[in-house]
Write a protein that holds these residues in place. Structure first.
Motif: not given
Length: 378
Positions: A300-305, A334-339, A363-375
């Motif tokens: 659920x935290x991934x979905x919020x991100x 990242x999402x595929x691995x988290x899933x 993996x969730x921390x890596x997704x957050x880091x990746x999404x920071x540069x993606x609007x």
């Protein structure tokens, strides 16, 4: 009040009035012209009994005021008030009221008194209007109902001018309503007044007035808020500067600076460390209890991100379908691995380990880091 310009907003004004009770000299009373006097003494063809009745009531009255008061009192005491329709189709409705039916509403009483006064040579006229309405404290207005409509008489006296008289008997008021019912009625009337003024009658002038008031109030609120924030910021800055100056100028100031810096570092380490230990303790408790819902919490935290980047998971989609819908290559990986980890932890047959949960968190921390540069993610 006369407006000499085009009115574009509602105008507010106040008026003060003072009632001066003084004897008015006879010379200041406007005199009736011969034509006006003849008009206020005009009579239709009447039953002879009407003239005899007028004479019997005011036989020994010496003044106009005395005649009017006697006729007013006689009609109030010898006839009944009634809203039932009388015999208007009679050739002589006034005679029917005075000598046969002997009851009627206010127009019958006012007409009878005016005619009786004219029979005695007193100029008179019937006045139609409303009694004093009921004040509504909720809407701050006066309520005039249909039952407040009324007719009364004005008689002309050469010395005092026109004077009002009401020959209609005092009506017995209906049973008093309860306070709760009166309050509810007042609120309902206030709502109807608001609806008619601001909804049904919401014209350009009301719109301009409303939005102008809102604009003024908003500007005042913003200015006051800005001043309060500036004062708070200035106060905190002064407090910080004072504290920092005290530390630097005190004996051993450099030592105090190092102590404060160390305390800040230790506080951050303790906060971060306690948070990690608390989280690990919660995960260990979930593992010991065989609770796999920790994986749901992290998913659920991934979905919020992803939702913050514009990617929303439809309720009907499975986690795998949602992962395949992501087009961005880095986010998809990242999402595929988290899933996959989520499926393993949530529905796997083997026991859940702390290492698996930590891997999912990593993996969730890596997704957050990746999404920071993606609007935005599609």
């Amino acid at each position: 009040i006369t407006a000499t310009f085009r009115i574009t907003r509602r105008l507010n004004y106040q008026a003060l009035s003072a009632i001066v009770r003084a004897r008015i000299p006879a010379t200041s009373v406007a005199k009736l012209t011969k034509e006006a006097r003849a008009g206020y003494l005009q009579l239709p063809g009447l039953d002879k009994r009407v003239g005899l009745l007028a004479r019997s009531i005011v036989s020994d009255a010496s003044t106009t005021a005395e005649k009017a008061r006697r006729l007013e009192s006689y009609l109030q005491s010898h006839y009944q008030y009634s809203l039932e329709a009388s015999a208007l189709e009679e050739a002589q409705p006034l005679s029917n009221f005075l000598f046969e039916n002997r009851k009627g509403h206010c127009e019958y009483f006012a007409t009878a008194m005016a005619i009786l006064l004219r029979m005695e040579g007193v100029p008179s006229r019937v006045v139609n209007g409303f009694r004093t309405g009921e004040y509504n404290a909720v809407g701050e207005d006066f309520i005039f109902r249909g039952r407040d409509a009324h007719s009364w008489v004005e008689a002309y006296d050469p010395e005092t001018g026109w004077s009002a008289y009401d020959p209609t008997p005092i009506q017995k008021s209906a049973a008093e309503q309860s306070t709760l019912l009166v309050t509810f009625s007042n609120y309902l009337d206030a709502f109807e007044l608001f609806w008619g003024e601001w909804i049904l009658g919401y014209d350009d002038i009301l719109q301009f007035s409303l939005f102008h008031d809102l604009q003024d109030r908003s500007a005042l609120w913003m200015e006051a808020s800005r001043r309060r924030l500036f004062a708070m910021e200035h106060g905190l800055l002064r407090l910080t500067e004072t504290a920092w100056h005290g530390v630097r100028t005190s004996p051993g100031g450099s030592l105090w600076i190092w102590i404060l810096a160390m305390l800040a570092v230790v506080s951050w380490v303790l906060w971060f460390g306690v948070g990690r230990l608390t989280r690990r303790a919660r995960f260990r408790a979930a593992i010991a209890a065989g609770n796999r819902t920790v994986a749901v919490e992290l998913y659920q935290e991934m979905l919020i991100v992803l939702r913050r980047r514009g990617k929303l998971k439809p309720p009907s989609w499975t986690p795998s379908e949602f992962a395949e819908s992501i087009k961005h290559p880095l986010v998809y990986r990242e999402v595929n691995q988290l899933t996959q980890l989520y499926h393993l932890l949530r529905f796997g047959s083997g026991p859940v380990s702390l290492e698996q949960i930590e891997s999912l968190r990593h993996k969730l921390a890596g997704l957050k880091s990746t999404c920071r540069g993606i609007p935005s993610i599609t």
